[in-house]
Design a protein around this motif. Structure first.
Motif, PDB file in Angstrom:
ATOM      1  N   LEU A 248       0.813  -1.212   0.000  1.00 62.45           N
ATOM      2  CA  LEU A 248       0.000   0.000   0.000  1.00 62.45           C
ATOM      3  C   LEU A 248       0.847   1.263   0.000  1.00 62.45           C
ATOM      4  N   ALA A 249       2.139   1.143   0.284  1.00 66.35           N
ATOM      5  CA  ALA A 249       3.032   2.303   0.282  1.00 66.35           C
ATOM      6  C   ALA A 249       4.441   1.836  -0.034  1.00 66.35           C
ATOM      7  N   SER A 250       5.263   2.775  -0.617  1.00 71.21           N
ATOM      8  CA  SER A 250       6.645   2.445  -0.957  1.00 71.21           C
ATOM      9  C   SER A 250       7.439   3.733  -1.136  1.00 71.21           C
ATOM     10  N   ASN A 251       8.555   3.866  -0.414  1.00 70.21           N
ATOM     11  CA  ASN A 251       9.462   5.010  -0.543  1.00 70.21           C
ATOM     12  C   ASN A 251       8.757   6.353  -0.375  1.00 70.21           C
ATOM     13  N   GLY A 252       7.796   6.397   0.534  1.00 73.73           N
ATOM     14  CA  GLY A 252       7.086   7.644   0.781  1.00 73.73           C
ATOM     15  C   GLY A 252       5.975   7.935  -0.197  1.00 73.73           C
ATOM     16  N   TRP A 253       5.594   6.984  -0.957  1.00 76.62           N
ATOM     17  CA  TRP A 253       4.485   7.133  -1.912  1.00 76.62           C
ATOM     18  C   TRP A 253       3.386   6.153  -1.516  1.00 76.62           C
ATOM     19  N   ASP A 254       2.137   6.610  -1.597  1.00 80.04           N
ATOM     20  CA  ASP A 254       0.990   5.754  -1.297  1.00 80.04           C
ATOM     21  C   ASP A 254       0.386   5.232  -2.598  1.00 80.04           C
ATOM     22  N   LEU A 255      -0.057   3.979  -2.550  1.00 74.03           N
ATOM     23  CA  LEU A 255      -0.742   3.405  -3.710  1.00 74.03           C
ATOM     24  C   LEU A 255      -2.129   4.030  -3.814  1.00 74.03           C
TER      25      LEU A 255
END
Length: 432
Positions: free
Chosen positions: A265-272
């Motif tokens: 649902l999130a990665s490297n400070g980005w939300d899906l």
């Protein structure tokens, strides 16, 4: 084009066949133009095919390349044109020439499709072509395991009678660059002798010729009328039945749901923010949060060209090992579809039973003009979506949402979406 020997006779395989014709061309210039149109200047040999069943088209013309050595093909006949098999047939035959080859032959309703007479140098390529023809035609293929079995099977079904050789001239190859062949000269001599013998009956013969011309004109008019009748009475043959080749709803769920459930649902400070599964790939949209990394974008994505706070990435999906057979798939016709009001009722009932929000809109029937006849598709195409689908329904099991959708005739799924809530979108085909 390849040359093989069966029953001590040479045969030609691997011709390019034209669509069914109402009239055969007799002018060599026209035939050469046809050959150039269907393949190229190397096509210098032609065979004609007359179907045995009664139909409006007269037959087909097939073109091949002799390689400039006409003597090797002078006595050959087209194997496809001489093979005694059902009007709808598909087969793969291993042969030796002396190199191993595989011949794929298909006919649909008595006629050869464009790729219904192909020769391959490998079994894998032949089976791939056969699988494509099987999907298009719905015909179960005949497959032989060895070159000996293939030659034996074909030998039993390609015998030529005297009438085939002289009266019907079945499958004979014609050199498009040669004005007269030995066979043609022999026939001319026979015709001349017969003409001399029946000179005393010229008046009666002229009468019969006129009657034959009248009958030919009448048959041509009947053929035109029958063609127009087919356009009006069987319009479904002139429109794409896209639902027949689409995966079922349960197959789309098996393709998409495992990959969707594994997404972070999130990665490297980005939300899906949003994900769309088309059945072939996942398309993901990521939304930047405070402190998110612009150098290492999530999922090896790329920044949106207009909004740097958005990033996009895709993930391919592996194909399913086995797809379920649709009850309204290949081999059926549009009569398997339900009426437009019934289709609306089925989707509305599913939306009510699952607590989802339905949007459904049907377009007008597709129309086209063929041979100056207006043809209308006997079905409507509807665009539908089910929104606000509960998480509990996003499963592959029996009795779930996708199992319900799989029971609706003519229904296809185009995507499964997630943007904080689940939605399913697709098309549905319903008769007028």
């Amino acid at each position: 084009m390849q040359r093989i020997i069966l029953n001590n006779r040479p045969w030609a395989i691997g011709l390019l066949w034209t669509p069914p014709l109402h009239h055969f061309a007799v002018n060599r210039k026209v035939l050469l133009e046809h050959a150039l149109e269907h393949g190229g200047p190397e096509l210098d040999v032609m065979a004609r095919y007359h179907p045995t069943h009664v139909g409006t088209p007269k037959g087909q013309e097939g073109f091949g390349a002799s390689g400039g050595i006409w003597k090797d093909w002078r006595k050959a006949r087209s194997l496809a044109a001489c093979l005694d098999v059902p009007a709808s047939f598909l087969g793969v035959f291993p042969l030796v020439t002396p190199e191993p080859i595989w011949w794929v032959h298909c006919r649909m309703d008595g006629f050869f499709p464009k790729k219904g007479d192909q020769v391959f140098g490998s079994e894998a390529a032949a089976l791939e072509a056969c699988a494509l023809l099987e999907r298009v035609s719905g015909i179960a293929p005949v497959r032989l395991d060895s070159a000996e079995a293939g030659a034996a099977w074909l030998s039993e079904r390609c015998r030529l009678s005297t009438a085939d050789l002289w009266v019907r001239d079945r499958g004979r190859l014609l050199n498009l660059h040669q004005t007269f062949s030995g066979t043609a000269l022999l026939r001319a001599a026979v015709v001349l002798g017969v003409t001399v013998c029946i000179a005393g009956t010229a008046i009666g013969l002229n009468h019969h010729i006129r009657r034959a011309e009248y009958e030919a004109a009448r048959q041509a008019q009947l053929a035109k009328i029958q063609r127009q009748k087919d356009l009006r009475e069987r319009p479904e043959n002139f429109f794409d039945m896209a639902w027949q080749t689409a995966p079922s709803a349960t197959d789309t769920a098996r393709q998409c749901l495992p990959a969707l459930m594994d997404l972070p649902l999130a990665s490297n400070g980005w939300d899906l923010g949003k994900v769309v599964c088309s059945g072939r790939e996942l398309a993901l949209e990521w939304r930047h949060e405070a402190g998110g990394d612009f150098i290492h974008l999530p999922d090896n994505g790329r920044l949106d060209a207009k909004n740097s706070k958005l990033a996009h990435s895709t993930r391919p999906l592996p194909p399913l090992a086995q797809r379920a057979k649709r009850p309204d798939g290949p081999g059926t016709d549009h009569n398997m579809l339900v009426r437009q009001d019934a289709a609306s009722g089925l989707l509305s009932q599913i939306a009510q039973d699952t607590g989802t929000k339905l949007e459904l809109r049907f377009a007008a029937q597709a129309r086209k003009t063929i041979d100056k006849v207006a043809v209308t598709a006997p079905w409507h195409v509807g665009s539908w979506s089910l929104g606000e689908v509960p998480d509990l329904l996003m499963g592959e099991g029996e009795g779930g949402l996708f199992a319900m959708l799989a029971e609706v005739p003519g229904l296809t799924i185009e995507s499964i979406d997630y943007d904080g809530s689940w939605s399913v979108k697709g098309k549905i085909y319903a008769v007028h």
